[in-house]
Design an enzyme around this catalytic site. Sequence first.
Site, PDB file in Angstrom:
ATOM      1  N   ARG A   1       2.651 -94.100 -50.573  1.00 31.34           N
ATOM      2  CA  ARG A   1       2.555 -92.658 -50.791  1.00 31.34           C
ATOM      3  C   ARG A   1       1.119 -92.303 -51.171  1.00 31.34           C
ATOM      4  NH1 ARG A   1       6.666 -92.646 -48.511  1.00 31.34           N
ATOM      5  NH2 ARG A   1       8.598 -91.496 -48.944  1.00 31.34           N
TER       6      ARG A   1
ATOM      7  N   GLU B   1       0.782 -83.597 -47.304  1.00 31.53           N
ATOM      8  CA  GLU B   1       1.311 -83.795 -45.953  1.00 31.53           C
ATOM      9  C   GLU B   1       2.208 -82.625 -45.584  1.00 31.53           C
ATOM     10  OE1 GLU B   1       3.273 -87.566 -45.629  1.00 31.53           O
ATOM     11  OE2 GLU B   1       1.512 -88.731 -46.243  1.00 31.53           O
TER      12      GLU B   1
ATOM     13  N   HIS C   1       1.483 -90.942 -41.298  1.00 33.05           N
ATOM     14  CA  HIS C   1       2.673 -91.424 -42.017  1.00 33.05           C
ATOM     15  C   HIS C   1       3.730 -91.911 -41.024  1.00 33.05           C
ATOM     16  CE1 HIS C   1       4.614 -91.023 -46.229  1.00 33.05           C
ATOM     17  NE2 HIS C   1       4.990 -92.138 -45.634  1.00 33.05           N
TER      18      HIS C   1
END
Length: 348
Positions: A248, A277, A296
């Site tokens: 993360r 994000e 991601h």
Amino acid sequence: MSETPRRFRVAFTGDFFSPDGTTKYPDIGLSVFEGQSHLEWIKFREHKTPIAADQIAGAQGVIVLTPSVTAETVSQNRDLLAVGRFGVGYDAVDVEACTRADVVVFITAGAVDRSVAEATVGWMIALGHHFRTKDILVRTGRWDERSRYMGRELRDRTFGAIGLGGIGRATVALLRGFGMKTPLAFDPHIDARTADAAGARKVALDELLAEADFVSIHCPLTDQTRGLIGRRELALMKRDAYLINTARGGIVDEDELYAALELHLIAGAALDCFAEEPVTRPHRFGQLDNVLLAPHSIAWTDELFRDIGRSVCQGMLDLSLGKMPRGVINPQVADRPGFQEKWARLRG
């Protein structure tokens, strides 16, 4: 005589589907539901984040890809029994609010291990051998500059895992055979014997940062890990070491990392996740030539989505039949009278 379960409806968030209603991915585990006449699945009509309360109306379970789940999301649906995360990260889910609403939250523990581990090893090789830079040399006709970019093998290097859960252990296992030194692991939740059994040596964070040639983050984002890697920690790393983050973005202070990369205080980084994000405009890290980036999704494969999908769908099926799923984050909810009443009512 056993009772036949009532109809159990599972909703998928809108980001699983294309505008024409078809799934974006070849396999998200729907085969688990085949032959289960008491269970049906539906899809959100649109993608919203956070998930709106009206989107889950009539659903007993919600399978979530990327949207956040807030207190408002779960506060109005008296039939909602479970939120299943399509993956292992759950920082976008208000777990406490779900518990108060008598909603169980579960993740697909174990289903992501191989894919993320494989992507991590791939990035280690790509960083050490300057894949990106050498590709650019050919694309821009700079062949004669190749001798400036000598690579470094994994052989005789040290891998450091921040977090030795399933992904960290799978990465250590994949690295066997590369001739690396004993991997290092920082994880307050395991003991030295557990690390040793996984083939790693448990150390303090500072020792790992100072000794590892590849520092790879494999821990969840929590209050304890937010900002775990900042200026002091980056300063402990070797100048020829690399940082890899497939966990993360909030675990790493992006301002400090950008400065360290710009000044070449560390050799480089590979980043699959960011503090904010989605990234919908060119990111500042893209200005640096010693960084590899991914949206991601570096570990996204057909096999990954198949395994995650089967895991999360099996969890919903288990709940519909009166069995708690694997990977529950808030197990205390099972003892709440409200949850027990709702679970009994919804499973017949």
